[in-house]
Design a protein around this motif. Structure first.
Motif, PDB file in Angstrom:
ATOM      1  N   LEU A   1     -48.232  47.765  64.892  1.00 32.57           N
ATOM      2  CA  LEU A   1     -48.438  46.323  64.632  1.00 32.57           C
ATOM      3  C   LEU A   1     -47.520  45.814  65.686  1.00 32.57           C
ATOM      4  O   LEU A   1     -46.037  46.046  65.610  1.00 32.57           O
ATOM      5  CB  LEU A   1     -47.744  45.955  63.276  1.00 32.57           C
ATOM      6  N   PRO A   2     -47.898  44.949  66.452  1.00 32.84           N
ATOM      7  CA  PRO A   2     -46.991  44.332  67.626  1.00 32.84           C
ATOM      8  C   PRO A   2     -46.040  43.403  66.807  1.00 32.84           C
ATOM      9  O   PRO A   2     -46.131  42.546  65.991  1.00 32.84           O
ATOM     10  CB  PRO A   2     -47.668  43.502  68.474  1.00 32.84           C
ATOM     11  N   SER A   3     -44.847  43.467  67.150  1.00 35.86           N
ATOM     12  CA  SER A   3     -43.765  42.727  66.686  1.00 35.86           C
ATOM     13  C   SER A   3     -42.555  42.539  67.749  1.00 35.86           C
ATOM     14  O   SER A   3     -42.493  43.066  68.888  1.00 35.86           O
ATOM     15  CB  SER A   3     -43.032  43.269  65.274  1.00 35.86           C
ATOM     16  N   LEU A   4     -41.695  41.438  67.610  1.00 39.81           N
ATOM     17  CA  LEU A   4     -40.859  41.014  68.754  1.00 39.81           C
ATOM     18  C   LEU A   4     -39.484  41.651  68.460  1.00 39.81           C
ATOM     19  O   LEU A   4     -38.679  41.524  69.278  1.00 39.81           O
ATOM     20  CB  LEU A   4     -40.509  39.689  68.707  1.00 39.81           C
ATOM     21  N   LYS A   5     -39.314  42.374  67.310  1.00 41.92           N
ATOM     22  CA  LYS A   5     -38.242  43.522  66.982  1.00 41.92           C
ATOM     23  C   LYS A   5     -38.054  44.590  67.994  1.00 41.92           C
ATOM     24  O   LYS A   5     -39.199  45.295  68.050  1.00 41.92           O
ATOM     25  CB  LYS A   5     -38.048  43.693  65.771  1.00 41.92           C
ATOM     26  N   THR A   6     -37.036  44.996  68.547  1.00 44.64           N
ATOM     27  CA  THR A   6     -37.135  46.444  68.877  1.00 44.64           C
ATOM     28  C   THR A   6     -37.258  47.559  67.767  1.00 44.64           C
ATOM     29  O   THR A   6     -36.951  47.152  66.810  1.00 44.64           O
ATOM     30  CB  THR A   6     -35.809  46.575  69.706  1.00 44.64           C
ATOM     31  N   PHE A   7     -37.556  48.683  68.376  1.00 51.65           N
ATOM     32  CA  PHE A   7     -37.656  49.708  67.457  1.00 51.65           C
ATOM     33  C   PHE A   7     -36.557  50.012  66.461  1.00 51.65           C
ATOM     34  O   PHE A   7     -36.524  50.161  65.404  1.00 51.65           O
ATOM     35  CB  PHE A   7     -37.901  51.083  68.369  1.00 51.65           C
ATOM     36  N   GLU A   8     -35.310  49.977  67.357  1.00 49.59           N
ATOM     37  CA  GLU A   8     -34.311  50.164  66.466  1.00 49.59           C
ATOM     38  C   GLU A   8     -34.126  49.218  65.424  1.00 49.59           C
ATOM     39  O   GLU A   8     -33.464  49.299  64.276  1.00 49.59           O
ATOM     40  CB  GLU A   8     -32.716  49.947  67.393  1.00 49.59           C
ATOM     41  N   GLU A   9     -34.212  47.776  65.871  1.00 54.53           N
ATOM     42  CA  GLU A   9     -34.163  46.642  65.002  1.00 54.53           C
ATOM     43  C   GLU A   9     -35.037  46.746  63.701  1.00 54.53           C
ATOM     44  O   GLU A   9     -34.620  46.558  62.419  1.00 54.53           O
ATOM     45  CB  GLU A   9     -34.398  45.521  65.775  1.00 54.53           C
ATOM     46  N   GLU A  10     -36.403  47.196  64.099  1.00 52.35           N
ATOM     47  CA  GLU A  10     -37.179  47.515  62.860  1.00 52.35           C
ATOM     48  C   GLU A  10     -36.666  48.725  61.941  1.00 52.35           C
ATOM     49  O   GLU A  10     -36.785  48.535  60.642  1.00 52.35           O
ATOM     50  CB  GLU A  10     -38.623  47.972  63.545  1.00 52.35           C
ATOM     51  N   ILE A  11     -36.274  49.626  62.425  1.00 56.34           N
ATOM     52  CA  ILE A  11     -35.595  50.649  61.597  1.00 56.34           C
ATOM     53  C   ILE A  11     -34.361  50.339  60.992  1.00 56.34           C
ATOM     54  O   ILE A  11     -34.345  50.509  59.600  1.00 56.34           O
ATOM     55  CB  ILE A  11     -35.163  52.043  62.468  1.00 56.34           C
ATOM     56  N   MET A  12     -33.457  49.291  61.366  1.00 56.58           N
ATOM     57  CA  MET A  12     -32.582  48.822  60.632  1.00 56.58           C
ATOM     58  C   MET A  12     -33.019  48.238  59.423  1.00 56.58           C
ATOM     59  O   MET A  12     -32.377  48.096  58.292  1.00 56.58           O
ATOM     60  CB  MET A  12     -31.512  48.027  61.688  1.00 56.58           C
ATOM     61  N   ASP A  13     -33.837  47.262  59.776  1.00 57.87           N
ATOM     62  CA  ASP A  13     -34.521  46.572  58.704  1.00 57.87           C
ATOM     63  C   ASP A  13     -35.082  47.292  57.601  1.00 57.87           C
ATOM     64  O   ASP A  13     -34.993  46.978  56.334  1.00 57.87           O
ATOM     65  CB  ASP A  13     -35.728  45.363  59.196  1.00 57.87           C
ATOM     66  N   ALA A  14     -35.908  48.162  58.067  1.00 59.36           N
ATOM     67  CA  ALA A  14     -36.506  49.135  56.897  1.00 59.36           C
ATOM     68  C   ALA A  14     -35.474  49.868  56.108  1.00 59.36           C
ATOM     69  O   ALA A  14     -35.866  50.099  54.921  1.00 59.36           O
ATOM     70  CB  ALA A  14     -37.382  50.268  57.913  1.00 59.36           C
ATOM     71  N   MET A  15     -34.434  50.265  56.570  1.00 57.73           N
ATOM     72  CA  MET A  15     -33.399  51.044  55.908  1.00 57.73           C
ATOM     73  C   MET A  15     -32.320  50.258  55.238  1.00 57.73           C
ATOM     74  O   MET A  15     -31.584  50.772  54.630  1.00 57.73           O
ATOM     75  CB  MET A  15     -32.818  52.208  56.966  1.00 57.73           C
ATOM     76  N   GLY A  16     -32.435  48.839  55.564  1.00 55.55           N
ATOM     77  CA  GLY A  16     -31.500  47.971  54.991  1.00 55.55           C
ATOM     78  C   GLY A  16     -29.949  48.268  55.598  1.00 55.55           C
ATOM     79  O   GLY A  16     -28.950  48.246  54.975  1.00 55.55           O
ATOM     80  N   ILE A  17     -29.906  48.661  56.924  1.00 58.13           N
ATOM     81  CA  ILE A  17     -28.587  49.028  57.443  1.00 58.13           C
ATOM     82  C   ILE A  17     -28.111  47.483  58.214  1.00 58.13           C
ATOM     83  O   ILE A  17     -28.736  46.831  58.737  1.00 58.13           O
ATOM     84  CB  ILE A  17     -28.889  49.948  58.717  1.00 58.13           C
ATOM     85  N   VAL A  18     -26.849  47.097  57.506  1.00 57.40           N
ATOM     86  CA  VAL A  18     -26.349  45.790  58.119  1.00 57.40           C
ATOM     87  C   VAL A  18     -25.141  46.298  58.991  1.00 57.40           C
ATOM     88  O   VAL A  18     -24.597  47.017  58.690  1.00 57.40           O
ATOM     89  CB  VAL A  18     -25.932  45.053  57.049  1.00 57.40           C
ATOM     90  N   GLU A  19     -25.342  45.825  60.307  1.00 58.72           N
ATOM     91  CA  GLU A  19     -24.135  46.026  61.359  1.00 58.72           C
ATOM     92  C   GLU A  19     -23.774  44.707  61.561  1.00 58.72           C
ATOM     93  O   GLU A  19     -24.266  44.052  62.507  1.00 58.72           O
ATOM     94  CB  GLU A  19     -24.938  46.864  62.326  1.00 58.72           C
TER      95      GLU A  19
END
Lengths: 135, 246
Positions: free
Chosen positions: B218-236
């Protein structure tokens, strides 16, 4: 020609001067690292302070139900998808949103951030240029 | 340099014409670079390289062609890449020599010297795997034949013919026997490791064909790392300190 046939036969004497002198060679007292980075700082007391932020951590999402495996079957044909380009990404993600807003009449050229435009990379965790993450 | 015996390179005991490739194990530091180049794909051999029946990256080739070796040039009739007619797996008939008139399959082709090695024909005998205690196995090893000592064979006649490259009505390029006009089919091209993809059975670590061809991107404007952070709920909220390099 003589030297080279002798070299081929392994008759040239002497040590190999050109290969790197690593810690695997040399006496026991010759202690040299292999290029690992230090995740901390060595104080004047010769105590090493570890910084947890410098220690790399693997962030792995939950792979429950993940179907891809390390290798691909030989029976699979070659893929047909061309590699993603910036233009294609724009056409698929951003262009529909802009079209919808233009048709609704709410398109504002001064507020392009809501379509994903980033005027500057400052303040972002993962900056695209200059790239500050390793992939 | 005073030497008692005439300078001949020693022939180490090698298995005969084994085309299955073992992983490249370089014997010397110069050897390491050449096999690394071959692994990359693009072959860069020195000018005046003497080709033999060995593959250029292997230990046997490096033993016989050490870097800096200069040998007398062998003159070879130049044949264009498109005009080459004989392939591995073809049935050919030997026209001259000890085994004249016999037909067999081609096991190896060395285009640089217009050579063809035919299975079981034009053989001489030698000992392999010699040790101090064991005299070695006496085997027949095939010598290469030049292209003018070889002739392709008509598939139905089973007689030697002249062959030409022509195009069919569909536009396919085929070899045609000049005497009878029959098409000589190209031999089946096998993989170097002997795997037949159609008969492959998936192992536990193999992704199945359906899963590999499944389009889940699914094309998205987020980078791979940002997508994983959103998926895992990591806040930095911390940011890296600004550094400069020149």
């Amino acid at each position: 020609m003589g030297l080279l046939t002798e070299l081929a036969r392994g008759l040239v004497r002497g040590a190999d001067r050109m290969s790197p002198f690593t810690s695997k060679r040399g006496p026991r007292s010759y202690n040299k690292g292999r290029g690992a980075k230090k995740p901390g700082v060595l104080t004047s007391n010769k105590k090493f302070i570890l910084f947890k932020e410098m220690v790399p951590q693997f962030v792995v999402p939950d792979l429950e139900g993940f179907k891809l495996k390390p290798y691909v079957s030989y029976r699979a044909p070659e893929g047909s998808e061309p590699p993603m380009t910036a233009k294609q990404l724009f056409t698929e993600v951003v262009a529909p949103r802009i079209e919808k807003d233009v048709k609704a009449g709410t398109f504002d050229p001064n507020n392009l951030e809501k379509y994903g435009f980033e005027p500057t990379q400052e303040g972002k965790l993962f900056q695209l240029f200059p790239k500050n993450y390793v992939r | 340099m005073h030497r008692a015996t005439p300078p001949t390179p020693p022939l180490p005991p090698l298995p005969s014409t084994d085309r299955l490739e073992a992983p490249e194990r370089p014997s010397r530091r110069g050897a390491m670079r050449l096999s690394a180049l071959l692994c990359a794909g693009r072959l860069r051999l020195p000018a005046g390289y003497r080709h033999g029946t060995w593959r250029p990256g292997t230990a046997a080739a490096q033993l016989r062609n050490p870097p800096g070796l200069r040998r007398r040039k062998i003159f070879v009739e130049p044949i264009a890449r498109e005009d080459w007619k004989v392939f591995r797996g073809d049935t050919v008939q030997v026209l001259t020599g000890k085994d004249a008139g016999k037909q067999a399959m081609v096991t190896q082709v060395v285009r640089a010297r217009n050579w063809v090695v035919v299975e079981g024909l034009n053989t001489h005998y030698r000992y392999v795997n010699r040790t101090t205690k064991y005299a070695g196995t006496y085997i027949a090893s095939e010598a290469p034949l030049l292209l003018n000592q070889i002739s392709l064979v008509d598939p139905e006649d089973r007689k030697p013919t002249e062959v030409e490259w022509r195009y069919t009505e569909e536009g396919e390029r085929v070899r045609v026997s000049l005497r009878s006009g029959r098409i000589i089919p190209l031999p089946l091209r096998q993989r170097w490791d002997g795997i037949v993809p159609e008969q492959w059975i998936d192992g536990p670590k193999d992704t199945t064909v359906e899963d590999a061809l499944d389009k889940t991107y699914l094309p998205s404007l987020k980078t791979f790392e940002e997508e994983i952070m959103d998926a895992m709920g990591i806040v930095e909220t911390r940011r890296a300190k600004k550094s400069y390099w020149y």
